[in-house]
Motif scaffolding. Structure first.
Motif, PDB file in Angstrom:
ATOM      1  N   LYS A 195       0.780  21.631   4.619  1.00 30.73           N
ATOM      2  CA  LYS A 195       0.309  20.279   5.354  1.00 30.73           C
ATOM      3  C   LYS A 195       1.758  19.490   6.017  1.00 30.73           C
ATOM      4  O   LYS A 195       2.825  19.675   5.407  1.00 30.73           O
ATOM      5  CB  LYS A 195       0.121  19.545   3.968  1.00 30.73           C
ATOM      6  N   ILE A 224       2.997  15.773   7.619  1.00 30.19           N
ATOM      7  CA  ILE A 224       2.690  14.407   7.420  1.00 30.19           C
ATOM      8  C   ILE A 224       3.774  13.973   8.664  1.00 30.19           C
ATOM      9  O   ILE A 224       4.869  13.917   8.663  1.00 30.19           O
ATOM     10  CB  ILE A 224       3.032  13.668   6.279  1.00 30.19           C
ATOM     11  N   VAL A 250       5.479  20.187   1.036  1.00 24.70           N
ATOM     12  CA  VAL A 250       4.887  19.314   2.472  1.00 24.70           C
ATOM     13  C   VAL A 250       5.933  18.854   3.320  1.00 24.70           C
ATOM     14  O   VAL A 250       7.165  18.468   2.908  1.00 24.70           O
ATOM     15  CB  VAL A 250       4.175  17.779   1.852  1.00 24.70           C
ATOM     16  N   TYR A 255       1.731  12.625  -5.681  1.00 23.02           N
ATOM     17  CA  TYR A 255       1.427  12.391  -4.297  1.00 23.02           C
ATOM     18  C   TYR A 255       1.487  13.565  -3.300  1.00 23.02           C
ATOM     19  O   TYR A 255       0.599  13.787  -2.490  1.00 23.02           O
ATOM     20  CB  TYR A 255       2.663  11.370  -3.602  1.00 23.02           C
ATOM     21  N   LEU A 256       2.516  14.697  -3.521  1.00 28.60           N
ATOM     22  CA  LEU A 256       2.422  15.663  -2.920  1.00 28.60           C
ATOM     23  C   LEU A 256       1.132  16.530  -3.358  1.00 28.60           C
ATOM     24  O   LEU A 256       0.546  17.137  -2.395  1.00 28.60           O
ATOM     25  CB  LEU A 256       3.902  16.574  -3.290  1.00 28.60           C
ATOM     26  N   GLU A 316      -1.874  15.543  -4.030  1.00 24.55           N
ATOM     27  CA  GLU A 316      -2.930  15.003  -3.514  1.00 24.55           C
ATOM     28  C   GLU A 316      -3.036  15.238  -1.926  1.00 24.55           C
ATOM     29  O   GLU A 316      -4.057  15.566  -1.455  1.00 24.55           O
ATOM     30  CB  GLU A 316      -2.873  13.299  -3.750  1.00 24.55           C
ATOM     31  N   ILE A 317      -1.793  15.265  -1.390  1.00 24.02           N
ATOM     32  CA  ILE A 317      -1.944  15.615   0.189  1.00 24.02           C
ATOM     33  C   ILE A 317      -2.264  17.154   0.554  1.00 24.02           C
ATOM     34  O   ILE A 317      -3.130  17.339   1.208  1.00 24.02           O
ATOM     35  CB  ILE A 317      -0.310  15.545   0.708  1.00 24.02           C
ATOM     36  N   TYR A 341      -1.021   5.971  -4.294  1.00 23.89           N
ATOM     37  CA  TYR A 341      -0.785   7.007  -3.041  1.00 23.89           C
ATOM     38  C   TYR A 341       0.084   6.119  -2.110  1.00 23.89           C
ATOM     39  O   TYR A 341       1.055   6.466  -1.283  1.00 23.89           O
ATOM     40  CB  TYR A 341      -2.186   7.494  -2.536  1.00 23.89           C
ATOM     41  N   HIS A 395       3.724   6.709  -0.612  1.00 22.79           N
ATOM     42  CA  HIS A 395       3.900   7.207   0.725  1.00 22.79           C
ATOM     43  C   HIS A 395       4.966   6.192   1.590  1.00 22.79           C
ATOM     44  O   HIS A 395       5.837   6.732   2.088  1.00 22.79           O
ATOM     45  CB  HIS A 395       2.466   6.968   1.571  1.00 22.79           C
TER      46      HIS A 395
END
Length: 256
Positions: free
Chosen positions: A2, A4, A111, A161-162, A164-165, A196, A200
């Motif tokens: 992924k 971002i 990520v 957080y990672l 969930e991404i 989240y 972020h």
């Protein structure tokens, strides 16, 4: 993997960093730079890794116990086989182990974040992933922690957080703390809670600071908490720590 995009710049360089390293940067950029170049505190890292291996062996594959016993004995008084066996007994007696199968041991997650002309590969590792989506991470500690202490640990804001991404879902994370310095072995179970959006924003802020330090080749001495300097591997060469230590040696009326 992924990706971002935190800005619109075309990346020219790449940088790989673990969440634990980013946490060290957040504590003090200068200490982070020294740590990355010299990999200090190897003894503590080996100790923590040994505990991880033993607990994973007890949880996943009990036949591995014997192979680790000799290594445990070599660590001396700081870690005893019987002590870890007591943890295992406590785990079973309190029915902490979930009724699920272990899917992964040390499952890595990475990520890519694009910011300031950098591809920053931010990664972390969950020690155990269960079939019920529960994630475990083992910790060693000398003192007891409270649930609210997790709000000060960057790792427990960024791991979920990672995750969930990567998965697209909010997962259940659990921090599993192991204490090895008490006369009577004991453990804690603390659950990570995070937002989240907050995580972020925090990642964007820290990666902007980090890449700026690399671009300028300047990592300032800027501890988040001066008291944390007591555990810094380079404190004796740091003017910030020297001034802090000097202030603590003064009478309270002089510190005002």
């Amino acid at each position: 993997m992924k990706t971002i995009y935190l800005d619109d710049e075309t990346p020219m360089k790449s940088l790989s960093i673990r969440v634990t390293e980013l946490e060290r940067f957040a504590n003090c950029p200068y200490q982070y730079k020294y740590w990355v170049r010299n990999n200090e505190d190897k003894e503590a890292l080996e100790y923590g890794k040994l505990v991880h291996n033993y607990l994973q062996a007890m949880t996943v594959n009990k036949e591995r116990w014997k192979r680790l016993e000799d290594r445990l004995r070599k660590t001396g008084e700081c870690l005893r086989t019987g002590e870890l066996m007591e943890y295992w007994r406590l785990l079973n007696s309190k029915a902490i182990l979930p009724e699920a199968e272990v899917l992964y041991v040390e499952k890595s997650m990475t990520v890519c974040f694009v910011i300031n002309w950098y591809n920053v590969y931010l990664s972390g590792t969950s020690d155990l992933v269960w079939s019920n989506s529960l994630k475990w991470d083992y910790k060693t500690s000398k003192v007891e922690r409270k649930q609210e202490d997790l709000q000060y640990k960057l790792q427990w804001k960024l791991y979920p957080y990672l995750d969930e991404i990567i998965t697209g879902e909010k997962q259940l994370w659990l921090e599993f703390l192991v204490f090895t310095k008490h006369v009577t072995p004991r453990f804690q179970q603390l659950r990570a809670e995070y937002s989240y959006e907050d995580s972020h924003s925090l990642v964007k802020y820290l990666l902007d600071k980090l890449t700026t330090c690399y671009i300028q080749d300047f990592f300032p001495v800027k501890p988040a908490w001066t008291v944390s300097c007591n555990w810094c591997p380079i404190k004796e060469t740091c003017d910030i720590y020297k001034n802090y230590k000097l202030s603590q040696s003064k009478p309270s009326w002089q510190q005002a």
